[in-house]
Write a protein that holds these residues in place. Structure first.
Motif, PDB file in Angstrom:
ATOM      1  N   VAL A  86      -4.495  -6.370 -18.285  1.00  0.00           N
ATOM      2  CA  VAL A  86      -4.812  -4.959 -18.545  1.00  0.00           C
ATOM      3  C   VAL A  86      -3.619  -4.164 -19.065  1.00  0.00           C
ATOM      4  N   GLY A  87      -2.402  -4.713 -18.967  1.00  0.00           N
ATOM      5  CA  GLY A  87      -1.224  -4.025 -19.489  1.00  0.00           C
ATOM      6  C   GLY A  87      -0.496  -3.160 -18.483  1.00  0.00           C
ATOM      7  N   THR A  88      -0.601  -3.510 -17.202  1.00  0.00           N
ATOM      8  CA  THR A  88       0.073  -2.756 -16.146  1.00  0.00           C
ATOM      9  C   THR A  88       1.588  -2.917 -16.231  1.00  0.00           C
ATOM     10  N   GLU A  89       2.321  -1.806 -16.146  1.00  0.00           N
ATOM     11  CA  GLU A  89       3.788  -1.851 -16.203  1.00  0.00           C
ATOM     12  C   GLU A  89       4.407  -2.299 -14.884  1.00  0.00           C
ATOM     13  N   ARG A  90       3.846  -1.826 -13.752  1.00  0.00           N
ATOM     14  CA  ARG A  90       4.465  -2.163 -12.471  1.00  0.00           C
ATOM     15  C   ARG A  90       3.437  -2.221 -11.352  1.00  0.00           C
ATOM     16  N   ILE A  91       3.736  -3.087 -10.401  1.00  0.00           N
ATOM     17  CA  ILE A  91       2.978  -3.192  -9.165  1.00  0.00           C
ATOM     18  C   ILE A  91       3.843  -2.597  -8.067  1.00  0.00           C
ATOM     19  N   ILE A  92       3.306  -1.609  -7.386  1.00  0.00           N
ATOM     20  CA  ILE A  92       4.056  -0.814  -6.412  1.00  0.00           C
ATOM     21  C   ILE A  92       3.638  -1.274  -5.022  1.00  0.00           C
ATOM     22  N   PHE A  93       4.555  -1.946  -4.341  1.00  0.00           N
ATOM     23  CA  PHE A  93       4.218  -2.650  -3.106  1.00  0.00           C
ATOM     24  C   PHE A  93       4.687  -1.892  -1.873  1.00  0.00           C
ATOM     25  N   CYS A  94       3.732  -1.567  -1.003  1.00  0.00           N
ATOM     26  CA  CYS A  94       4.030  -1.005   0.314  1.00  0.00           C
ATOM     27  C   CYS A  94       3.927  -2.135   1.337  1.00  0.00           C
ATOM     28  N   HIS A  95       5.035  -2.465   1.967  1.00  0.00           N
ATOM     29  CA  HIS A  95       5.078  -3.603   2.881  1.00  0.00           C
ATOM     30  C   HIS A  95       4.574  -3.166   4.248  1.00  0.00           C
ATOM     31  N   ALA A  96       3.368  -3.541   4.589  1.00  0.00           N
ATOM     32  CA  ALA A  96       2.691  -3.032   5.783  1.00  0.00           C
ATOM     33  C   ALA A  96       3.118  -3.735   7.072  1.00  0.00           C
ATOM     34  N   GLN A  97       4.398  -3.992   7.176  1.00  0.00           N
ATOM     35  CA  GLN A  97       4.990  -4.576   8.394  1.00  0.00           C
ATOM     36  C   GLN A  97       5.646  -3.444   9.183  1.00  0.00           C
ATOM     37  N   PRO A  98       5.237  -3.198  10.418  1.00  0.00           N
ATOM     38  CA  PRO A  98       5.860  -2.118  11.194  1.00  0.00           C
ATOM     39  C   PRO A  98       7.375  -2.313  11.312  1.00  0.00           C
ATOM     40  N   ARG A  99       8.112  -1.217  11.284  1.00  0.00           N
ATOM     41  CA  ARG A  99       9.572  -1.259  11.308  1.00  0.00           C
ATOM     42  C   ARG A  99      10.120  -1.644  12.679  1.00  0.00           C
ATOM     43  N   GLN A 100       9.447  -1.268  13.735  1.00  0.00           N
ATOM     44  CA  GLN A 100       9.970  -1.468  15.089  1.00  0.00           C
ATOM     45  C   GLN A 100      10.255  -2.937  15.365  1.00  0.00           C
ATOM     46  N   GLY A 101      11.454  -3.210  15.879  1.00  0.00           N
ATOM     47  CA  GLY A 101      11.814  -4.544  16.303  1.00  0.00           C
ATOM     48  C   GLY A 101      12.384  -5.437  15.226  1.00  0.00           C
ATOM     49  N   LEU A 102      12.464  -4.957  13.997  1.00  0.00           N
ATOM     50  CA  LEU A 102      12.985  -5.787  12.911  1.00  0.00           C
ATOM     51  C   LEU A 102      14.512  -5.790  12.936  1.00  0.00           C
ATOM     52  N   SER A 103      15.087  -6.929  12.615  1.00  0.00           N
ATOM     53  CA  SER A 103      16.543  -7.059  12.526  1.00  0.00           C
ATOM     54  C   SER A 103      16.982  -6.976  11.068  1.00  0.00           C
ATOM     55  N   ARG A 104      18.294  -6.868  10.869  1.00  0.00           N
ATOM     56  CA  ARG A 104      18.839  -6.923   9.511  1.00  0.00           C
ATOM     57  C   ARG A 104      18.457  -8.243   8.838  1.00  0.00           C
ATOM     58  N   GLY A 105      18.471  -9.311   9.627  1.00  0.00           N
ATOM     59  CA  GLY A 105      18.095 -10.607   9.087  1.00  0.00           C
ATOM     60  C   GLY A 105      16.653 -10.638   8.610  1.00  0.00           C
ATOM     61  N   ASP A 106      15.764  -9.976   9.348  1.00  0.00           N
ATOM     62  CA  ASP A 106      14.363  -9.891   8.932  1.00  0.00           C
ATOM     63  C   ASP A 106      14.243  -9.191   7.581  1.00  0.00           C
ATOM     64  N   ILE A 107      14.959  -8.070   7.441  1.00  0.00           N
ATOM     65  CA  ILE A 107      14.881  -7.295   6.202  1.00  0.00           C
ATOM     66  C   ILE A 107      15.462  -8.077   5.034  1.00  0.00           C
ATOM     67  N   LYS A 108      16.559  -8.793   5.279  1.00  0.00           N
ATOM     68  CA  LYS A 108      17.112  -9.660   4.229  1.00  0.00           C
ATOM     69  C   LYS A 108      16.105 -10.736   3.832  1.00  0.00           C
ATOM     70  N   VAL A 127       6.379  -5.619 -13.459  1.00  0.00           N
ATOM     71  CA  VAL A 127       7.529  -5.411 -12.578  1.00  0.00           C
ATOM     72  C   VAL A 127       7.022  -5.187 -11.159  1.00  0.00           C
ATOM     73  N   LEU A 128       7.726  -5.749 -10.203  1.00  0.00           N
ATOM     74  CA  LEU A 128       7.426  -5.516  -8.792  1.00  0.00           C
ATOM     75  C   LEU A 128       8.385  -4.445  -8.275  1.00  0.00           C
ATOM     76  N   SER A 129       7.822  -3.335  -7.790  1.00  0.00           N
ATOM     77  CA  SER A 129       8.621  -2.212  -7.305  1.00  0.00           C
ATOM     78  C   SER A 129       8.293  -1.950  -5.842  1.00  0.00           C
ATOM     79  N   LEU A 130       9.312  -1.962  -4.991  1.00  0.00           N
ATOM     80  CA  LEU A 130       9.102  -1.698  -3.568  1.00  0.00           C
ATOM     81  C   LEU A 130       8.958  -0.197  -3.319  1.00  0.00           C
ATOM     82  N   HIS A 131       7.877   0.173  -2.675  1.00  0.00           N
ATOM     83  CA  HIS A 131       7.666   1.550  -2.220  1.00  0.00           C
ATOM     84  C   HIS A 131       8.128   1.617  -0.764  1.00  0.00           C
ATOM     85  N   HIS A 132       9.333   2.166  -0.519  1.00  0.00           N
ATOM     86  CA  HIS A 132       9.774   2.361   0.868  1.00  0.00           C
ATOM     87  C   HIS A 132       8.760   3.264   1.556  1.00  0.00           C
TER      88      HIS A 132
END
Length: 257
Positions: A86-108, A127-132
């Protein structure tokens, strides 16, 4: 600067209004919510047939959310194929993983998985774009640093959302824009008051530093009015377009002077 609009729709009539009238308000494209394109993902040719030459603009951005499990990754890969057709420029991804309990290693680890998916997206000319997001892995200032330091070859870009920064306790929106200019490819302009989203200009966010910073860094990408206040669709489209265009022009003049 290119101006886009995004808003949930309640029914097919509203969606038709969104898809057919965005140009008349001065928007160059739309960034679609999942429910507005989901039925076409398995048959992208039908989307192109229905919307013709306007299909790439209507689907210029596809907003999606999910986990980085087997199901979530398969869903993203199906979007890559849809985007190519269809010609989409970017996919905007919201990562539906709750923040609580995550370590720096998890985020890496999430950054590394998304890096590989970002490289796959490029093969499909998108393009894959992360939506914080509030209560998602990239939420706090240190999360941005950990995540983007771990991304390989800038294969994942960044969608900044003004209201979600505020909701997450980050008040220096302009500072985030400056610090991550190297990966910034999309900005969701959204207003907020006491955790309630508002039509642009009707909440508590001071957008003057935001537009000043965008001009300072020479931003030339999409500014998307991400309208989630529940307001009337045509009225919100008109009000948001006026706010973005006037603010951009005002601070463009100030940057020149």
């Amino acid at each position: 600067m290119k101006m886009a609009f995004s808003k949930p729709t309640d029914n097919t009539v509203e969606q038709q209004v969104l898809f057919s009238r965005y140009h008349s308000f001065g928007y160059q494209g739309l960034q679609l919510k999942n429910g507005q394109y989901r039925e076409y993902v398995g048959d992208p040719a039908r989307f192109v047939e229905q919307w013709g030459k306007d299909a790439p603009a209507i689907a210029s951005g596809l907003i999606t959310g999910g986990l980085l499990d087997e199901t979530g990754i398969a869903s993203l890969r199906s979007l890559f194929k849809f985007a190519q057709t269809v010609g989409t420029e970017r996919i905007i991804f919201c990562h539906a993983q709750p923040r609580q309990g995550l370590s720096r290693g998890d985020i890496k680890g999430f950054a590394q998985v998304l890096s590989e998916l970002g490289k796959e997206a490029q093969q499909y000319r998108t393009v894959l774009s992360l939506h914080h997001h509030y209560n998602q892995p990239v939420m706090y200032c240190e999360d941005f640093e950990v995540f983007f330091d771990a991304v390989n070859d800038q294969s994942v870009k960044l969608t900044v959302d003004t209201a979600h920064l505020i909701k997450s306790g980050i008040n220096d929106i302009a500072g985030v824009l400056r610090d991550y200019r190297h990966v910034l490819d999309n900005v969701h302009l959204k207003d907020i008051t006491d955790s309630a989203f508002k039509v642009l200009g009707q909440g508590n966010i001071d957008f003057a530093p935001v537009f000043a910073a965008l001009h300072e860094i020479g931003y030339a990408g999409w500014l998307c009015a991400d309208e989630e206040s529940g307001s009337d669709l045509p009225g919100a489209m008109e009000e948001c377009a006026r706010f973005v265009a006037n603010s951009w022009q005002q601070y463009s003049h100030e940057a020149i002077n």
